[in-house]
Design a protein around this motif. Sequence first.
Motif, PDB file in Angstrom:
ATOM      1  N   PHE A 207      23.383  29.893  35.019  1.00  0.00           N
ATOM      2  CA  PHE A 207      24.717  31.095  36.134  1.00  0.00           C
ATOM      3  C   PHE A 207      25.236  30.123  36.711  1.00  0.00           C
ATOM      4  O   PHE A 207      25.816  28.903  37.127  1.00  0.00           O
ATOM      5  N   PHE A 208      26.858  30.038  36.005  1.00  0.00           N
ATOM      6  CA  PHE A 208      28.065  29.901  36.624  1.00  0.00           C
ATOM      7  C   PHE A 208      29.308  30.476  37.312  1.00  0.00           C
ATOM      8  O   PHE A 208      28.974  31.816  36.619  1.00  0.00           O
ATOM      9  N   PHE A 209      29.564  30.677  38.301  1.00  0.00           N
ATOM     10  CA  PHE A 209      30.420  31.420  38.622  1.00  0.00           C
ATOM     11  C   PHE A 209      32.070  31.467  39.171  1.00  0.00           C
ATOM     12  O   PHE A 209      31.738  30.217  39.724  1.00  0.00           O
ATOM     13  N   LYS A 210      32.870  32.009  38.324  1.00  0.00           N
ATOM     14  CA  LYS A 210      33.769  31.251  38.584  1.00  0.00           C
ATOM     15  C   LYS A 210      34.718  31.066  39.233  1.00  0.00           C
ATOM     16  O   LYS A 210      35.448  30.619  39.309  1.00  0.00           O
ATOM     17  N   GLN A 211      34.924  32.478  39.320  1.00  0.00           N
ATOM     18  CA  GLN A 211      35.769  33.013  40.661  1.00  0.00           C
ATOM     19  C   GLN A 211      35.645  33.889  41.544  1.00  0.00           C
ATOM     20  O   GLN A 211      34.421  34.828  40.564  1.00  0.00           O
ATOM     21  N   TRP A 212      36.623  34.813  42.720  1.00  0.00           N
ATOM     22  CA  TRP A 212      36.243  35.900  43.141  1.00  0.00           C
ATOM     23  C   TRP A 212      37.288  36.876  42.678  1.00  0.00           C
ATOM     24  O   TRP A 212      37.321  38.289  42.400  1.00  0.00           O
ATOM     25  N   GLY A 213      38.380  36.263  41.928  1.00  0.00           N
ATOM     26  CA  GLY A 213      39.495  36.114  41.935  1.00  0.00           C
ATOM     27  C   GLY A 213      40.796  37.324  42.544  1.00  0.00           C
ATOM     28  O   GLY A 213      40.577  36.718  43.428  1.00  0.00           O
ATOM     29  N   GLY A 214      41.226  38.061  42.564  1.00  0.00           N
ATOM     30  CA  GLY A 214      42.194  39.015  43.678  1.00  0.00           C
ATOM     31  C   GLY A 214      43.480  38.948  43.736  1.00  0.00           C
ATOM     32  O   GLY A 214      43.363  37.935  42.540  1.00  0.00           O
ATOM     33  N   LYS A 215      44.572  39.061  44.320  1.00  0.00           N
ATOM     34  CA  LYS A 215      45.461  38.609  44.145  1.00  0.00           C
ATOM     35  C   LYS A 215      46.070  36.932  44.478  1.00  0.00           C
ATOM     36  O   LYS A 215      47.035  36.132  43.914  1.00  0.00           O
ATOM     37  N   ASN A 216      45.174  36.223  45.271  1.00  0.00           N
ATOM     38  CA  ASN A 216      45.468  35.276  45.423  1.00  0.00           C
ATOM     39  C   ASN A 216      44.140  34.198  44.729  1.00  0.00           C
ATOM     40  O   ASN A 216      43.347  33.971  46.265  1.00  0.00           O
ATOM     41  N   LYS A 217      43.587  33.649  43.811  1.00  0.00           N
ATOM     42  CA  LYS A 217      42.302  33.608  43.071  1.00  0.00           C
ATOM     43  C   LYS A 217      41.647  31.937  43.874  1.00  0.00           C
ATOM     44  O   LYS A 217      40.373  31.993  44.029  1.00  0.00           O
ATOM     45  N   LYS A 218      43.412  31.053  43.924  1.00  0.00           N
ATOM     46  CA  LYS A 218      43.063  30.370  44.515  1.00  0.00           C
ATOM     47  C   LYS A 218      42.163  30.057  46.067  1.00  0.00           C
ATOM     48  O   LYS A 218      41.282  29.312  46.539  1.00  0.00           O
TER      49      LYS A 218
END
Length: 241
Positions: A207-218
């Motif tokens: 399992f690899f969790f890449k990102q939550w995303g959103g307008k400010n993914k960082k």
Amino acid sequence: MAQSSIEWTEMTWNPTTGCTKVSQGCKFCYAEIMSKRLQAMGVEKYKDNFEVRTHEDALKTPYTWKKSKVVFVNSMSDLFHEKIPLEFIKKVFKVMNENPQHVFQVLTKRAERLKELHQELKWTHNIWMGVSVEEQKVENRIDFLRETNARVKFLSLEPLIGPLPNMNLDKIDWVIVGGESGHNPRPMDADWVLDIQEQCEKSEVAFFFKQWGGKNKKKNGRILNGRTYDEMPEIELQHSV
């Protein structure tokens, strides 16, 4: 060839460019946006913007890499797009077959065509085949992938725009999850991600969790359960032939 900021790969290689939208996951396609930028910059490869094109010259590139690489194939396209001839797909596979010192990660939303063509292709150990599954409406892509001869099979659940409960992960080696980013991203529920992580744990799938995303993914980052998840299938490399 380009170094990649994508967390689950090292670099990208694009022997084809351009695509067309097939499902909701394509709505805010980053490759389409990037193609427009590259066209505006005068990059020859993108002179036709996001029209589907094949690039014979790009087939030579992997032979020039001196060290083993993990390579995302066609970050700017879909190798199994209906406009890409089988003969060119075979050429791409020949390059991957002849460079066993590299891992090539191929990702498609056109799982039905993948299934139709898979017996025409040579699946060496170093070709990881994946399908994108953003919501339950397209979950049947997993079944098409499962029927192929790929040695390593993976799912990209990104952008995850709906829950995916009770997935059949039989013969699946790896699952990547990520939220949508950009100016107007569709939200991803944390419960969807937690449920997928639990499914992978029960099925013993990386399992690899890449990102939550959103307008400010960082800013939103990629922490889940107080940690990062960077699991990947075991990489098997061989010397070039």
